[in-house]
Enzyme design. Structure first.
Site, PDB file in Angstrom:
ATOM      1  N   HIS A   1       0.833  -1.207   0.000  1.00 46.81           N
ATOM      2  CA  HIS A   1       0.000   0.000   0.000  1.00 46.81           C
ATOM      3  C   HIS A   1       0.868   1.257   0.000  1.00 46.81           C
ATOM      4  O   HIS A   1       0.686   2.155  -0.831  1.00 46.81           O
ATOM      5  CB  HIS A   1      -0.912  -0.022   1.225  1.00 46.81           C
ATOM      6  CG  HIS A   1      -1.812   1.169   1.346  1.00 46.81           C
ATOM      7  ND1 HIS A   1      -3.150   1.131   1.013  1.00 46.81           N
ATOM      8  CD2 HIS A   1      -1.576   2.448   1.758  1.00 46.81           C
ATOM      9  CE1 HIS A   1      -3.690   2.323   1.208  1.00 46.81           C
ATOM     10  NE2 HIS A   1      -2.753   3.137   1.667  1.00 46.81           N
ATOM     11  N   GLU A   2       1.801   1.316   0.926  1.00 49.41           N
ATOM     12  CA  GLU A   2       2.633   2.513   1.021  1.00 49.41           C
ATOM     13  C   GLU A   2       3.531   2.660  -0.207  1.00 49.41           C
ATOM     14  O   GLU A   2       3.808   3.786  -0.644  1.00 49.41           O
ATOM     15  CB  GLU A   2       3.465   2.487   2.304  1.00 49.41           C
ATOM     16  CG  GLU A   2       2.641   2.460   3.585  1.00 49.41           C
ATOM     17  CD  GLU A   2       1.578   3.536   3.653  1.00 49.41           C
ATOM     18  OE1 GLU A   2       1.755   4.620   3.052  1.00 49.41           O
ATOM     19  OE2 GLU A   2       0.540   3.303   4.301  1.00 49.41           O
TER      20      GLU A   2
ATOM     21  N   HIS B   1       3.470   6.601  -6.951  1.00 45.77           N
ATOM     22  CA  HIS B   1       2.707   7.741  -7.468  1.00 45.77           C
ATOM     23  C   HIS B   1       3.551   9.011  -7.393  1.00 45.77           C
ATOM     24  O   HIS B   1       3.517   9.860  -8.298  1.00 45.77           O
ATOM     25  CB  HIS B   1       1.426   7.897  -6.651  1.00 45.77           C
ATOM     26  CG  HIS B   1       0.327   8.615  -7.360  1.00 45.77           C
ATOM     27  ND1 HIS B   1      -0.895   8.877  -6.778  1.00 45.77           N
ATOM     28  CD2 HIS B   1       0.244   9.136  -8.606  1.00 45.77           C
ATOM     29  CE1 HIS B   1      -1.667   9.515  -7.632  1.00 45.77           C
ATOM     30  NE2 HIS B   1      -1.004   9.693  -8.747  1.00 45.77           N
TER      31      HIS B   1
END
Length: 693
Positions: free
Chosen positions: A476-477, A483
């Protein structure tokens, strides 16, 4: 080398070349550095606002953005250290500088002279990236109070400064309340607790000069005790300490960390800010820069999701109650029993234990596998790199890709995976530096990110072991990090995660989570801690079968938190005391919850996301973006079905990189989603992923 020594000899926070000198920053250096940078930024603001100063995008960027970006980077260093290496001296230095930093940014964002300069810029002469940044800037000036006058503007500025202080205090109280608890117990009282947790807790007790085991409220200790300890009284004791942290219900001296007054004042200030800016309430104000159009739309979305999940949640709860009665002799389970019952039922139903799985997820192997997956999907390479660090367990890496000129540096990141005292709980990604085609030098500045988790450290000479949930958190991180790091946007304010709507920023992070359930992914990143063997396919199949275990209850819990947050900020008259906040929490539970905690539970008092983490009237973003991410991930699933080669489809990864990751905030998130998926998002994929279709 001499330049670096000179920078250290002066003030490392003023070091403006290369990477931050984390290991050279001391609390005494914070105030003089920040004061100097504030003076330079204030002088630049006056210069660019002068009547004879050119009204062009390039001039404003060169004159003002360069010194303010330098201030931002220095303050980012201080903020990061306060989150991962808190000490009394650093906290004092941070809090002493915080009002002045907040005052400057508030003053800049409300400066009508600068606002007029931006309004006078001819957007037709800007690049598409600059036009999006310009549009965002105009909106930010309005939200920053630039159109207010006189006493209203002064009051708005004070609200920003006081709110920043309160958010920091909330975070400090939560950290201090968590760190303050310690329970020392002999081994015989910890039957059922996993071996690696026993080893770590014994080492912690020994470090304190105590015998037995030291139990804390840090998640790597607290959660496995709640899941596996047979000692019901122990589970109740830890549970009560955990859910009363930073509240008036805390035991003994720990009540001094009570966040109730902080919350009530912060809510009042947010409501006043919203009314000053012409909004009904803070929820309206919060949604202005988000995808969602109104609080009513969000509430409808959450309630529809709750309705779809409720039948599944009721079945989840019935299964738990029946198992507890039949197999465990618990006819009236309490809140502190549910994690234990859930783990025992999962073991019985799916014939495996989370602790069995954990032995295959050694941190080095997981990280190597993750890097290989990122390299495969997004056509980049990740290599260890060198940089000054704040703690021995932190690491530093660089991301590159092959170009016609050779290896091209895309970005760099710090990884700080372990839980420890003085480190804020949870997991997060933070940007330390944005990609920017610098207007002062014309050179490209590459992005820099922090990736922070709170996993258990290794014990007994073994590497750290991660649960599968830990692996999901890591993915997730890294989605957030990708991004930020893979952006190809040269305009700082819309590069990477900057400028992305808050309720869409979770799209890449949640998409990456899905890969944790793919066999061709997991087999690359597992090695048994003792034998080195990869995760057996049979065990993976059991994990996969259990993927949606209790997903109905979990969905209702997320909806409960999201509804509470949104309704809390929808009130024209804010909750003016702790009792009102608790009453709203109970009202939301009446509407959607099936499991009710005891009356002493004070979940809001440590709800860092909404009181200290930027998610106020925005916690719904996790479920909102999950619709986007599940639908986007269906592209990889469809490619796997066509090829039979698994989900690591390079073509789909390239499209996701180009249409989502690389464009950052340079266009609206829905345009990026449509460019990748070819249509509007649908909730169907989310329901299917969670077994609720």
């Amino acid at each position: 080398m001499n330049d670096r020594l000179d920078a250290r000899a002066l003030n490392p926070l003023l070091h403006d070349c290369g990477l931050p000198l984390f290991d050279a920053v001391t609390p005494a250096l914070v105030e003089p550095a920040i004061d100097q940078l504030l003076q330079q930024a204030s002088a630049a603001l006056e210069q660019v606002c002068a009547s004879d100063s050119p009204t062009t995008w390039e001039h404003i960027a060169r004159t003002l953005d360069v010194p303010t970006e330098r201030l931002s980077r220095a303050w980012s260093v201080v903020s990061h250290l306060s989150s991962v290496a808190d000490t009394p001296a650093l906290r004092a230095a941070y809090n002493a500088a915080l009002p002045r930093v907040t005052e400057f940014w508030t003053r800049l964002g409300a400066d009508e002279r600068l606002y007029a300069k931006y309004k006078a810029i001819d957007a037709a002469g800007l690049t598409p990236e600059q036009r999006q940044a310009h549009k965002n800037a105009l909106r930010s000036f309005v939200l920053g109070g630039a159109e207010l006058q006189g006493a209203a503007k002064a009051r708005h500025a004070w609200l920003q400064e006081r709110s920043a202080e309160l958010s920091q205090k909330f975070s400090e109280n939560t950290l201090d309340a968590t760190d303050a608890f310690a329970l020392y117990l002999p081994t015989q009282e910890l039957a059922g607790v996993p071996a690696d947790v026993l080893q770590a807790s014994a080492a912690a007790a020994q470090a304190d000069g105590q015998s037995g085991h030291k139990l804390t409220l840090k998640m790597p200790c607290y959660l496995p005790v709640m899941q596996f300890a047979h000692n019901r009284a122990l589970r109740e004791r830890l549970y009560r300490a955990y859910v009363t942290r930073a509240s008036d219900q805390a035991e003994g001296d720990a009540v001094r960390f009570d966040n109730t007054a902080v919350m009530t004042e912060l809510l009042a200030l947010r409501q006043e800010e919203a009314q000053l800016l012409g909004c009904r309430h803070y929820a309206d104000l919060s949604l202005v820069p988000k995808m969602a159009e109104s609080p009513e739309q969000v509430l409808t979305f959450l309630r529809e999701l709750a309705a779809k999940a409720r039948h599944h949640a009721e079945q989840d709860l019935a299964d738990l109650r029946d198992f507890a009665r039949r197999e465990l002799g618990l006819n009236e389970p309490q809140t502190w029993d549910w994690p234990y019952i859930g783990e025992r039922l999962k073991e019985a139903r799916f014939a495996f234990s989370e602790q069995e799985v954990k032995l295959y997820f050694t941190a080095p192997q997981v990280l190597a596998g993750l890097f290989q997956i990122i390299e495969t999907l997004f056509e980049v390479s990740i290599r260890p790199d060198a940089a000054p660090l704040w703690h021995p367990s932190a690491r530093f890496y660089r991301i590159e890709r092959q170009s016609l000129q050779g290896l091209e540096l895309l970005g760099q990141f710090y990884l700080d995976p372990g839980a420890r005292a003085g480190k804020r709980g949870g997991a997060w990604m933070d940007d330390a530096r944005a990609r920017w085609l610098r207007p002062d030098s014309g050179k490209l500045q590459t992005p820099l990110a922090h990736l922070v988790c709170n996993f258990a450290e290794g014990a007994g000479g073994q590497p750290p072991l991660l649960t599968h949930d830990d692996v999901i958190t890591l993915f997730h991180e890294f989605g957030h990090g990708l991004h930020h790091l893979l952006t190809q946007v040269d305009e700082r304010d819309v590069a990477g995660i900057s400028g992305v709507e808050w309720d869409a920023v979770e799209l890449p992070s949640q998409l990456m989570e899905n890969f944790c359930w793919e066999w061709d992914v997991l087999k690359r990143m597992t090695a048994h801690v003792e034998t080195g063997a990869a995760l057996p396919r049979e065990l993976f199949d059991k994990m996969r079968a259990a993927k949606n275990f209790q997903s109905g209850l979990q969905t209702l819990r997320q909806v409960e938190l999201s509804l509470f947050d949104m309704l809390l900020h929808c009130q024209p008259q804010p909750a003016d005391c702790g009792a009102a906040i608790v009453a709203l929490q109970e009202q939301v539970r009446d509407e959607v919850a099936l499991l009710r905690p005891p009356a002493y539970s004070r979940t809001p008092n440590t709800f860092n996301h909404i009181f200290a983490g930027g998610y106020a009237a925005g916690y719904y973003s996790y479920k909102w973006a999950e619709v986007l991410s599940a639908d986007a991930y269906a592209v990889f699933e469809e490619a796997a079905q066509r090829s039979g080669q698994g989900a690591l489809d390079r073509v789909s990864g390239r499209r996701f990189r180009q249409q989502i990751l690389e464009v950052g905030g340079s266009r609206p998130a829905m345009e990026s989603f449509h460019a990748f998926r070819g249509r509007e998002p649908s909730i169907d994929a989310l329901l299917r992923h969670q077994g609720m279709d």
